[in-house]
Every structure is written in structure tokens, then in C-alpha cells.
Design an enzyme around this catalytic site. Structure first.
Site, PDB file in Angstrom:
ATOM      1  N   ASP A   1      11.450  53.967 -14.033  1.00  0.00           N
ATOM      2  CA  ASP A   1      11.317  55.360 -13.586  1.00  0.00           C
ATOM      3  C   ASP A   1      12.532  56.190 -13.988  1.00  0.00           C
ATOM      4  O   ASP A   1      13.020  57.014 -13.220  1.00  0.00           O
ATOM      5  CB  ASP A   1      11.114  55.423 -12.073  1.00  0.00           C
ATOM      6  CG  ASP A   1      10.622  56.797 -11.606  1.00  0.00           C
ATOM      7  OD1 ASP A   1       9.969  57.495 -12.413  1.00  0.00           O
ATOM      8  OD2 ASP A   1      10.894  57.165 -10.458  1.00  0.00           O
TER       9      ASP A   1
ATOM     10  N   GLY B   1      13.246  60.590  -0.196  1.00  0.00           N
ATOM     11  CA  GLY B   1      14.249  60.725   0.837  1.00  0.00           C
ATOM     12  C   GLY B   1      14.997  62.037   0.794  1.00  0.00           C
ATOM     13  O   GLY B   1      14.832  62.842  -0.122  1.00  0.00           O
ATOM     14  N   THR B   2      15.822  62.242   1.806  1.00  0.00           N
ATOM     15  CA  THR B   2      16.697  63.403   1.897  1.00  0.00           C
ATOM     16  C   THR B   2      18.132  62.925   1.719  1.00  0.00           C
ATOM     17  O   THR B   2      18.531  61.909   2.282  1.00  0.00           O
ATOM     18  CB  THR B   2      16.534  64.097   3.264  1.00  0.00           C
ATOM     19  OG1 THR B   2      15.177  64.509   3.420  1.00  0.00           O
ATOM     20  CG2 THR B   2      17.450  65.305   3.384  1.00  0.00           C
TER      21      THR B   2
ATOM     22  N   ALA C   1      16.239  66.964  -1.517  1.00  0.00           N
ATOM     23  CA  ALA C   1      15.185  66.210  -0.847  1.00  0.00           C
ATOM     24  C   ALA C   1      14.056  65.984  -1.824  1.00  0.00           C
ATOM     25  O   ALA C   1      13.779  66.818  -2.692  1.00  0.00           O
ATOM     26  CB  ALA C   1      14.677  66.959   0.386  1.00  0.00           C
TER      27      ALA C   1
END
Length: 398
Positions: free
Chosen positions: A170, A56-57, A52
């Protein structure tokens, strides 16, 4: 209290989704001691927590229709803030658009909600990979062939993104996954941006995790796709050294960390900075920098894995790294130059390096639009509905 209760989703219950098509599974995060409710098509069973984060998970699951194990990501509160909604939109559009062997493949996407008023969840079903690169770096010393192969695959991924008009922005070890066959794939496109000829555009402070942030980003210059090359260089060094090369507590400390290792930048670079940034750089200590042999000494490599015939040597690795980690982006390697470097060229395959660009449906003007949160929500809802209308998410493979 679980995530849905914290988000104000109490009382939705069974009426909130079609129980003939979906079922709800509560997944516990053993680290945070919290739980999250996943409402997924009934084809997905045996959900198990993987990780997580801010975006998000992620759980693993079995797809009973295909028999394969998959990863399912539940986007984390995508409509709470405009920034998170914009990021969710970017990621969804790009995952449904970009296709390359070294970029994570979307297998399915859905929402259990059927109207925009109640829309609050987005799920992405992707290939399940064994580990992220951060885990690999923390556990294993990598031989030259594996180092070379990982760097080659990262470069193939970002070349395809660049050829498709996208800068990732990223790249970091936790956003790169690998399997047991050493196949590597890049994921997480929430900060990706369409390339633009407007070189005056600036990155926000949220772009690129600090340790992997290029000098031109730190100092507020215009940027190009070479920010991704800098990030790959940082990851490459980390794979060799098993520690972050440029750790910084904040933006200023990050710049200091870079110059302590690489030395002060050239006048040509400083002269292209804005007035305040140039003044700041000129007033900082003028570190001489270290040689690449000092930065990455022989002892950081597994010497018995060298193969001079294949250019898999410490000297070749350091040469590639030095060309990637160049402060001035004008002097930094392009992705094409890096792919042609002897240390990685042994892996060169035409269909991987020069794959046809993917369809790029992401609209660059959205990066500059001042949309309301409700507008972003409607955009994402329409994208998910369009996907569901063109993919048999309940019976087919997507």
C-alpha cells in the site's frame, strides 16, 4: 458529538482508565468539524491534531520525559469489522518488529483499558516527521538530487521489508513521510503481508490505493514483491510531474489509464492471465503507448539541477522509471536492480541497503484464517499487553 459517542462509548468516564497514569484530551479535527478523545499516559501533553483517515487519527504531542515531540496515532475503530481488526493486528505486530532508518520507528504503544472485555483503543507513538510526501509533491518542484535521494530511501525501505519477508502492498505518497533534512520514512503497515511461495494468492480489492496498483493486481494475477516496485515508480513519476500518472475511477478505468500511457501488454503477459481477464484484455483497444520522453518530457524536470557526472539527468531518471513501470512483472526491475541503477546508486550505503533483516513475528497463516472478530480483538489485546509488560511505557522511553 465526538468520535467516542458515535462509537457507543458513552458513560465510560473517569472509571474507564487509571487517572494516576492517564489523562484524557479531546482533540478537534478542524476539517471534519469533529473531535476525538485521546486517553494517553500523563507524560504526553500539548496534543494537536495532525490528520485523520480511514485507519486512525494522528496528533502531535510533547513527551515530557524525553523532551521530544512525537506523533500519536489512535487506531480508528479497530474492532468494528473483522477486516479492520486484522489490519490493526498486522500494523501493530509489524511496527513492533521492523527496524530500519527508512521505516517509521515505534517509540511507545499502549491502551488505557486493562481487560479484553473493555478493550477498544490502541495508541501508537511514533517519530514525528514534518510532512507527508503528498504535501511535498503538491508544494515543491524537486531537484534531481532530492528526487534521487527520495527514490533511494523508498527502495531501501522496501528492500528491508522484502528481506524481512514482508510486502508492503500500500505504498502511496500519503503513507510516506519526510523531515526537513529530506530523510524519508515509510509507514502504515495495515495491508502488509508476509511473502509466500504460493504465487496463486490474490490481493483483495482493498490492497494498494488504486492509482498505485500494479497491473497484475488489477487483473487478478498472483503477485510478488514487485508490486511495491510498481508503486515506487508511480510515486517517482508523480514527484516529477506533480500529478497522478495513472488516475482511474475504478478497476477497469485504471487498466485503461495504464495502457493508454504504456501501451498494450505482451502476449506473454496476457497468456498468464486467467481466462476471463485474458479475454477482457484482448478485447480492449490496443493502444500503442507513449515513449518515456513523451510521458516525462524535459520540461517536467528542473534542468539547471542536472549533474551528468553523478548521473543525475533527465535521461537517467527516465531510464529508471521505464524499468519500474513495466506492465509485465517478469520484465520489471527488482528492488536490487533499481538500487544499482546509476540514478540512485550515488547514495548507496551498505548498512542501509543490506541492513540485517528485522525479526518477523507476523504469522502469514493469519491472512488466511477465518477468525471471529472476538478472536482478533483478543490477539491484539495480548500483543499490546505483551508490549506494555516489556516496555516502561509510563517512565521509560520505550
Amino acid at each position: 458529538m465526538n468520535e467516542d459517542e458515535l462509537n457507543g462509548n458513552l458513560g465510560m468516564g473517569s472509571s474507564d482508565f487509571d487517572q494516576n497514569k492517564f489523562h484524557q484530551v479531546t482533540v478537534s479535527d478542524p476539517h471534519a468539524r469533529s473531535s476525538s478523545a485521546f486517553t494517553v499516559p500523563r507524560r504526553y501533553v500539548d496534543l494537536k491534531f495532525l490528520n485523520a483517515g480511514a485507519q486512525g487519527t494522528v496528533v502531535s504531542a510533547k513527551d515530557t520525559l524525553t523532551g521530544q515531540k512525537v506523533a500519536i496515532k489512535k487506531m480508528q475503530q479497530p474492532f468494528v469489522m473483522t477486516m479492520s481488526a486484522k489490519r490493526a493486528y498486522r500494523e501493530f505486530v509489524l511496527l513492533t518488529s521492523i527496524q530500519h532508518p527508512n521505516i517509521i520507528r515505534l517509540l511507545n504503544a499502549f491502551t488505557p483499558q486493562t481487560d479484553v472485555a473493555n478493550f477498544r483503543e490502541v495508541y501508537l507513538v511514533m517519530e514525528l516527521m514534518s510532512h507527508n510526501l503528498h504535501e511535498v509533491i503538491s508544494r515543491l518542484r524537486l531537484d534531481h538530487r532530492t528526487l534521487s535521494f527520495f527514490v533511494y530511501q523508498m527502495l531501501c525501505a522496501i528492500r528491508h521489508l522484502h528481506q524481512s519477508g514482508i510486502i508492503h502492498r500500500d505504498l502511496k505518497p500519503s503513507n510516506i513521510v519526510v523531515n526537513d533534512e529530506c530523510v524519508l520514512k515509510v509507514l502504515d503497515f495495515g495491508l502488509a503481508r508476509k511473502q509466500t511461495v504460493d504465487t496463486a494468492m490474490r490481493m483483495s480489492d482493498y490492497v494498494v490505493t488504486r492509482y498505485y496498483r500494479a497491473p497484475e493486481v488489477i487483473l487478478g494475477m498472483g503477485y510478488s514483491e514487485k508490486v511495491d516496485i510498481w508503486s515506487v515508480g508511480c510515486i517517482f513519476a508523480e514527484m516529477i510531474k506533480h500529478q497522478v500518472l495513472f488516475p482511474g475511477r475504478d478497476r477497469i478505468d485504471q487498466w485503461t489509464s495504464i495502457t493508454k500511457v504504456l501501451g498494450a501488454p505482451s502476449d506473454s503477459f496476457i497468456n498468464r492471465l486467467g481466462q476471463s481477464a485474458a479475454l477482457y484484455v484482448r478485447t480492449q483497444p490496443q493502444y500503442p503507448g507513449q515513449s518515456v520522453e513523451e510521458i516525462i518530457p524535459d520540461g517536467d524536470f528542473l534542468a539547471n539541477t542536472e549533474n551528468s557526472g553523478a548521473n543525475l539527468t533527465a535521461a537517467a531518471a527516465r531510464d529508471l522509471l521505464a524499468h519500474m513501470l513495466t506492465i509485465d512483472p517478469n520484465d520489471r526491475y527488482s528492488v536490487e536492480a533499481a538500487l544499482n541503477h546509476p540514478y540512485v546508486k550515488l547514495w548507496f550505503k551498505e548498512d542501509e541497503v543490506n541492513a540485517l533483516p528485522s525479526e518477523n513475528r507476523y504469522r502469514a497463516e493469519y491472512d488466511r484464517d477465518d477468525k471471529q472478530l472476538s478472536e482478533w480483538k483478543a490477539l491484539i489485546f495480548n500483543e499490546v499487553m505483551q508490549y506494555q509488560n516489556t516496555h516502561d511505557i509510563f517512565q521509560g522511553t520505550g
